[in-house]
Design a protein around this motif. Structure first.
Motif, short mmCIF file in Angstrom:
data_model
loop_
_atom_site.label_atom_id
_atom_site.label_comp_id
_atom_site.label_asym_id
_atom_site.label_seq_id
_atom_site.Cartn_x
_atom_site.Cartn_y
_atom_site.Cartn_z
N ASP A 29 -22.86 -0.53 62.44
CA ASP A 29 -23.05 0.54 63.41
C ASP A 29 -21.83 0.51 64.32
N VAL A 30 -20.88 1.42 64.07
CA VAL A 30 -19.61 1.42 64.80
C VAL A 30 -19.58 2.47 65.91
N THR A 31 -20.74 2.98 66.27
CA THR A 31 -20.81 4.02 67.29
C THR A 31 -20.09 3.60 68.58
N GLN A 32 -20.34 2.40 69.06
CA GLN A 32 -19.72 1.93 70.30
C GLN A 32 -18.23 1.62 70.16
N PHE A 33 -17.75 1.50 68.93
CA PHE A 33 -16.35 1.17 68.68
C PHE A 33 -15.49 2.42 68.48
N LEU A 34 -16.10 3.58 68.33
CA LEU A 34 -15.35 4.79 68.01
C LEU A 34 -14.20 5.05 68.99
N ARG A 35 -14.47 4.97 70.27
CA ARG A 35 -13.43 5.29 71.26
C ARG A 35 -12.32 4.24 71.30
N ASP A 36 -12.59 3.03 70.80
CA ASP A 36 -11.60 1.96 70.83
C ASP A 36 -10.84 1.80 69.51
N HIS A 37 -11.27 2.49 68.47
CA HIS A 37 -10.63 2.32 67.15
C HIS A 37 -9.18 2.82 67.21
N PRO A 38 -8.22 1.97 66.85
CA PRO A 38 -6.80 2.35 66.93
C PRO A 38 -6.45 3.58 66.10
N GLY A 39 -7.16 3.82 65.02
CA GLY A 39 -6.88 4.97 64.16
C GLY A 39 -7.59 6.23 64.61
N GLY A 40 -8.36 6.15 65.68
CA GLY A 40 -9.10 7.29 66.18
C GLY A 40 -10.51 7.33 65.64
N ASP A 41 -11.36 8.05 66.35
CA ASP A 41 -12.77 8.10 65.95
C ASP A 41 -13.01 8.90 64.68
N GLU A 42 -12.17 9.89 64.40
CA GLU A 42 -12.37 10.71 63.20
C GLU A 42 -12.24 9.90 61.91
N VAL A 43 -11.43 8.87 61.94
CA VAL A 43 -11.28 8.02 60.76
C VAL A 43 -12.61 7.37 60.40
N LEU A 44 -13.29 6.86 61.40
CA LEU A 44 -14.57 6.20 61.15
C LEU A 44 -15.66 7.21 60.80
N THR A 53 -15.18 0.94 51.65
CA THR A 53 -14.42 -0.27 51.33
C THR A 53 -12.98 0.06 50.93
N ASP A 54 -12.79 1.04 50.07
CA ASP A 54 -11.43 1.38 49.62
C ASP A 54 -10.55 1.81 50.79
N GLU A 55 -11.08 2.65 51.66
CA GLU A 55 -10.32 3.09 52.83
C GLU A 55 -10.00 1.92 53.75
N PHE A 56 -10.97 1.04 53.94
CA PHE A 56 -10.78 -0.13 54.79
C PHE A 56 -9.68 -1.02 54.23
N GLU A 57 -9.70 -1.27 52.96
CA GLU A 57 -8.71 -2.13 52.33
C GLU A 57 -7.34 -1.46 52.26
N PHE A 58 -7.29 -0.15 52.09
CA PHE A 58 -6.02 0.56 52.00
C PHE A 58 -5.19 0.36 53.27
N VAL A 59 -5.87 0.33 54.41
CA VAL A 59 -5.18 0.16 55.68
C VAL A 59 -4.73 -1.28 55.89
N ALA A 60 -5.30 -2.21 55.15
CA ALA A 60 -4.95 -3.64 55.25
C ALA A 60 -5.17 -4.14 56.67
N SER A 62 -6.07 -6.42 59.81
CA SER A 62 -5.74 -7.81 60.11
C SER A 62 -7.00 -8.67 60.10
N ASN A 63 -6.80 -9.98 60.05
CA ASN A 63 -7.94 -10.90 60.10
C ASN A 63 -8.73 -10.77 61.40
N PRO A 64 -8.06 -10.62 62.56
CA PRO A 64 -8.84 -10.42 63.79
C PRO A 64 -9.68 -9.14 63.73
N ALA A 65 -9.16 -8.10 63.11
CA ALA A 65 -9.94 -6.86 62.97
C ALA A 65 -11.15 -7.09 62.07
#
Length: 122
Positions: A29-44, A53-60, A62-65
């Motif tokens: 549930d990434v609702t609370q993370f939308l405004r903080d996502h570096p790629g913007g909320d539309e990506v999520l 999964t494919d989109e998540f892996e394509f961006v590669a 980081s481990n902290p992310a």
């Protein structure tokens, strides 16, 4: 024990006010993370309604992310009830190796561009 969601339950959460995504068979549930996502909320939001999964892996990411995702984990997807092409179950080795290849690629492309620029200059 983790809660198990059907695919139909997850796809109902597909907007900026209620946004769930599926990555590696887990539901977040990434609702609370939308405004903080570096790629913007539309990506999520665009990653809802399918296995992202494919989109998540394509961006590669980081481990902290990847570690940060645990804050948003709410359960697992019911694999038998999900559409066959939607849900994937990668091995741990696939998860680790795909990030390494992308990191090398991200390092080499700028070097190639720099080399081309220097070659054209001289």
């Amino acid at each position: 024990m983790a809660k198990v969601y059907t695919f139909e339950e997850v796809v109902k959460h597909n907007n900026k006010n209620d946004c769930w995504i599926i990555v590696f068979g887990k539901v977040y549930d990434v609702t609370q993370f939308l405004r903080d996502h570096p790629g913007g909320d539309e990506v999520l939001v665009s990653a809802t309604g399918k296995d992202a999964t494919d989109e998540f892996e394509f961006v590669a990411h980081s481990n902290p992310a990847k570690d940060m995702m645990s804050k948003y984990y709410i359960g697992d997807i019911d694999r038998p009830a999900a559409p066959a092409k939607q849900i994937q179950n990668p091995t741990q080795q696939q998860i680790q190796s795909s990030g390494v290849g992308m990191k090398i690629f991200q390092f080499l492309v700028p070097l190639l561009i720099l080399g081309l620029a220097l070659g054209l200059r001289y």
